[in-house]
Write a protein that holds these residues in place. Structure first.
Motif, PDB file in Angstrom:
ATOM      1  N   LEU A 178       0.638  -1.231  -0.063  1.00 16.83           N
ATOM      2  CA  LEU A 178       0.018   0.157  -0.029  1.00 16.83           C
ATOM      3  C   LEU A 178       0.813   1.227   0.034  1.00 16.83           C
ATOM      4  CD1 LEU A 178      -2.853  -0.760   2.545  1.00 16.83           C
ATOM      5  CD2 LEU A 178      -3.211  -0.665   0.123  1.00 16.83           C
ATOM      6  N   TYR A 179       2.082   1.011   0.281  1.00 18.00           N
ATOM      7  CA  TYR A 179       2.865   2.454   0.508  1.00 18.00           C
ATOM      8  C   TYR A 179       3.839   2.438  -0.515  1.00 18.00           C
ATOM      9  CZ  TYR A 179       1.383   1.404   5.375  1.00 18.00           C
ATOM     10  OH  TYR A 179       0.430   1.308   6.386  1.00 18.00           O
ATOM     11  N   ASN A 180       3.791   1.835  -1.632  1.00 12.40           N
ATOM     12  CA  ASN A 180       4.440   2.219  -2.955  1.00 12.40           C
ATOM     13  C   ASN A 180       3.825   3.149  -3.456  1.00 12.40           C
ATOM     14  OD1 ASN A 180       6.045  -0.127  -2.434  1.00 12.40           O
ATOM     15  ND2 ASN A 180       5.164  -1.350  -3.992  1.00 12.40           N
ATOM     16  N   PRO A 181       4.971   4.061  -4.173  1.00 16.53           N
ATOM     17  CA  PRO A 181       4.421   5.182  -4.735  1.00 16.53           C
ATOM     18  C   PRO A 181       3.624   4.794  -6.018  1.00 16.53           C
ATOM     19  CG  PRO A 181       6.775   5.144  -4.945  1.00 16.53           C
ATOM     20  CD  PRO A 181       6.407   4.180  -4.089  1.00 16.53           C
ATOM     21  N   PRO A 182       2.887   5.675  -6.641  1.00 15.29           N
ATOM     22  CA  PRO A 182       2.513   5.184  -7.876  1.00 15.29           C
ATOM     23  C   PRO A 182       3.508   5.266  -8.993  1.00 15.29           C
ATOM     24  CG  PRO A 182       1.742   7.434  -7.489  1.00 15.29           C
ATOM     25  CD  PRO A 182       2.371   6.869  -6.336  1.00 15.29           C
ATOM     26  N   PRO A 183       3.327   4.541 -10.133  1.00 15.74           N
ATOM     27  CA  PRO A 183       4.224   4.358 -11.319  1.00 15.74           C
ATOM     28  C   PRO A 183       4.291   6.065 -12.027  1.00 15.74           C
ATOM     29  CG  PRO A 183       2.268   3.267 -12.036  1.00 15.74           C
ATOM     30  CD  PRO A 183       2.185   3.618 -10.519  1.00 15.74           C
ATOM     31  N   PRO A 184       5.442   6.209 -12.511  1.00 16.53           N
ATOM     32  CA  PRO A 184       5.557   7.773 -12.951  1.00 16.53           C
ATOM     33  C   PRO A 184       4.693   7.566 -14.187  1.00 16.53           C
ATOM     34  CG  PRO A 184       7.489   6.220 -13.421  1.00 16.53           C
ATOM     35  CD  PRO A 184       6.904   5.480 -12.615  1.00 16.53           C
ATOM     36  N   ALA A 185       4.659   8.923 -14.557  1.00 11.83           N
ATOM     37  CA  ALA A 185       3.745   9.104 -15.787  1.00 11.83           C
ATOM     38  C   ALA A 185       4.501   8.746 -17.207  1.00 11.83           C
ATOM     39  CB  ALA A 185       3.129  10.488 -15.953  1.00 11.83           C
ATOM     40  N   PRO A 186       3.813   8.414 -18.051  1.00 11.38           N
ATOM     41  CA  PRO A 186       4.555   7.809 -19.340  1.00 11.38           C
ATOM     42  C   PRO A 186       5.040   9.340 -19.937  1.00 11.38           C
ATOM     43  CG  PRO A 186       2.535   7.849 -19.713  1.00 11.38           C
ATOM     44  CD  PRO A 186       2.448   7.942 -18.617  1.00 11.38           C
ATOM     45  N   PRO A 187       6.209   9.203 -20.892  1.00  9.76           N
ATOM     46  CA  PRO A 187       6.857  10.486 -21.403  1.00  9.76           C
ATOM     47  C   PRO A 187       5.781  10.790 -22.361  1.00  9.76           C
ATOM     48  CG  PRO A 187       8.104   8.433 -22.156  1.00  9.76           C
ATOM     49  CD  PRO A 187       7.194   8.065 -20.961  1.00  9.76           C
ATOM     50  N   PRO A 188       6.180  12.263 -22.698  1.00 11.14           N
ATOM     51  CA  PRO A 188       5.474  12.532 -23.706  1.00 11.14           C
ATOM     52  C   PRO A 188       5.673  12.232 -25.170  1.00 11.14           C
ATOM     53  CG  PRO A 188       6.952  14.238 -23.271  1.00 11.14           C
ATOM     54  CD  PRO A 188       6.987  13.293 -22.095  1.00 11.14           C
ATOM     55  N   PRO A 189       4.564  11.983 -26.079  1.00 13.61           N
ATOM     56  CA  PRO A 189       5.188  11.298 -27.191  1.00 13.61           C
ATOM     57  C   PRO A 189       6.080  12.423 -28.205  1.00 13.61           C
ATOM     58  CG  PRO A 189       2.906  12.299 -27.506  1.00 13.61           C
ATOM     59  CD  PRO A 189       3.316  12.247 -25.990  1.00 13.61           C
ATOM     60  N   PRO A 190       6.946  11.809 -28.834  1.00 11.53           N
ATOM     61  CA  PRO A 190       7.859  12.787 -29.750  1.00 11.53           C
ATOM     62  C   PRO A 190       7.294  13.698 -30.838  1.00 11.53           C
ATOM     63  CG  PRO A 190       7.908  10.514 -30.590  1.00 11.53           C
ATOM     64  CD  PRO A 190       7.070  10.396 -29.452  1.00 11.53           C
ATOM     65  N   ARG A 191       7.677  14.931 -30.978  1.00  8.42           N
ATOM     66  CA  ARG A 191       7.208  15.856 -31.801  1.00  8.42           C
ATOM     67  C   ARG A 191       7.323  15.494 -33.065  1.00  8.42           C
ATOM     68  NH1 ARG A 191       6.590  21.735 -29.802  1.00  8.42           N
ATOM     69  NH2 ARG A 191       5.862  21.627 -32.058  1.00  8.42           N
ATOM     70  N   ILE A 192       6.414  15.660 -33.771  1.00 10.35           N
ATOM     71  CA  ILE A 192       6.594  15.565 -35.394  1.00 10.35           C
ATOM     72  C   ILE A 192       6.539  16.724 -35.969  1.00 10.35           C
ATOM     73  CG2 ILE A 192       5.557  14.237 -37.386  1.00 10.35           C
ATOM     74  CD1 ILE A 192       4.248  12.397 -35.394  1.00 10.35           C
ATOM     75  N   TYR A 193       7.725  16.895 -36.684  1.00  9.37           N
ATOM     76  CA  TYR A 193       7.897  17.997 -37.534  1.00  9.37           C
ATOM     77  C   TYR A 193       7.660  17.705 -39.124  1.00  9.37           C
ATOM     78  CZ  TYR A 193      10.358  19.954 -33.303  1.00  9.37           C
ATOM     79  OH  TYR A 193      10.701  20.126 -32.211  1.00  9.37           O
ATOM     80  N   VAL A 194       6.642  18.499 -39.687  1.00  8.14           N
ATOM     81  CA  VAL A 194       6.605  18.441 -41.217  1.00  8.14           C
ATOM     82  C   VAL A 194       7.246  19.335 -41.937  1.00  8.14           C
ATOM     83  CG1 VAL A 194       4.369  18.676 -42.593  1.00  8.14           C
ATOM     84  CG2 VAL A 194       4.057  18.082 -40.364  1.00  8.14           C
ATOM     85  N   PRO A 195       7.980  19.036 -43.135  1.00 10.29           N
ATOM     86  CA  PRO A 195       9.066  19.823 -43.634  1.00 10.29           C
ATOM     87  C   PRO A 195       8.278  20.732 -44.594  1.00 10.29           C
ATOM     88  CG  PRO A 195       9.132  17.543 -44.647  1.00 10.29           C
ATOM     89  CD  PRO A 195       8.245  17.437 -43.144  1.00 10.29           C
ATOM     90  N   ALA A 196       8.730  21.862 -44.880  1.00 15.26           N
ATOM     91  CA  ALA A 196       7.984  22.459 -45.720  1.00 15.26           C
ATOM     92  C   ALA A 196       7.866  22.201 -47.190  1.00 15.26           C
ATOM     93  CB  ALA A 196       8.695  23.959 -45.893  1.00 15.26           C
ATOM     94  N   ILE A 197       6.722  22.319 -47.584  1.00 13.99           N
ATOM     95  CA  ILE A 197       6.547  21.790 -49.202  1.00 13.99           C
ATOM     96  C   ILE A 197       6.796  23.001 -49.918  1.00 13.99           C
ATOM     97  CG2 ILE A 197       4.856  20.985 -50.628  1.00 13.99           C
ATOM     98  CD1 ILE A 197       3.402  19.917 -48.558  1.00 13.99           C
ATOM     99  N   PRO A 198       7.979  22.748 -50.892  1.00 13.09           N
ATOM    100  CA  PRO A 198       8.149  23.851 -51.863  1.00 13.09           C
ATOM    101  C   PRO A 198       7.195  24.351 -52.858  1.00 13.09           C
ATOM    102  CG  PRO A 198       9.204  21.932 -52.687  1.00 13.09           C
ATOM    103  CD  PRO A 198       8.438  21.838 -51.343  1.00 13.09           C
ATOM    104  N   LYS A 199       6.948  25.665 -53.014  1.00 10.11           N
ATOM    105  CA  LYS A 199       5.731  26.163 -54.086  1.00 10.11           C
ATOM    106  C   LYS A 199       6.216  25.884 -55.763  1.00 10.11           C
ATOM    107  CE  LYS A 199       3.932  28.271 -50.661  1.00 10.11           C
ATOM    108  NZ  LYS A 199       2.510  27.804 -50.114  1.00 10.11           N
ATOM    109  N   MET A 200       5.214  25.728 -56.237  1.00  6.85           N
ATOM    110  CA  MET A 200       5.203  25.531 -57.613  1.00  6.85           C
ATOM    111  C   MET A 200       6.328  26.715 -58.398  1.00  6.85           C
ATOM    112  SD  MET A 200       4.602  22.509 -58.569  1.00  6.85           S
ATOM    113  CE  MET A 200       4.370  22.370 -60.226  1.00  6.85           C
ATOM    114  N   ASP A 201       5.882  27.776 -57.886  1.00  2.00           N
ATOM    115  CA  ASP A 201       6.427  28.867 -58.772  1.00  2.00           C
ATOM    116  C   ASP A 201       7.744  29.654 -57.972  1.00  2.00           C
ATOM    117  OD1 ASP A 201       4.798  29.869 -56.626  1.00  2.00           O
ATOM    118  OD2 ASP A 201       4.111  31.572 -57.660  1.00  2.00           O
TER     119      ASP A 201
END
Length: 102
Positions: free
Chosen positions: A31-54
């Protein structure tokens, strides 16, 4: 018969209601054990910039701060002559000097 059925249902409900509020402890836990730690946040996903046609594509510059090999050899030959080296020593000095210089 109805009374015994009602009485048995009441007893079963009373016994199960008491254990429904209790927490279950896993084997080897406390009963005296601390609760397990929270899971780490998910990794950030970076979307590369899409070049314009002109848009005009940009070219990377490969300009280095080093002067050309011929300029470095000329400078080293001049330094060797100013130091009083003969022609054979000047050529040896200029080769090693030009490879080491900026």
């Amino acid at each position: 018969m109805k009374r015994s059925l009602i009485l048995s249902c009441a007893v079963i409900c009373a016994l199960s209601a008491g254990s429904a509020f209790a927490q279950t402890i896993p084997p080897g836990g406390s009963l005296y054990n601390p609760p397990p730690p929270a899971p780490p946040p998910p990794p950030r996903i970076y979307v590369p910039a899409i070049p314009k046609m002109d848009a005009v594509p940009t070219q990377p510059s490969v300009r280095s701060g080093r002067s050309s090999f011929g300029d470095r050899v000329s400078r080293c030959l001049d330094e060797g002559a100013a130091a009083g080296l003969n022609q054979a020593d000047r050529s040896t000095y200029s080769r090693s000097c030009a490879n080491l210089r900026d």
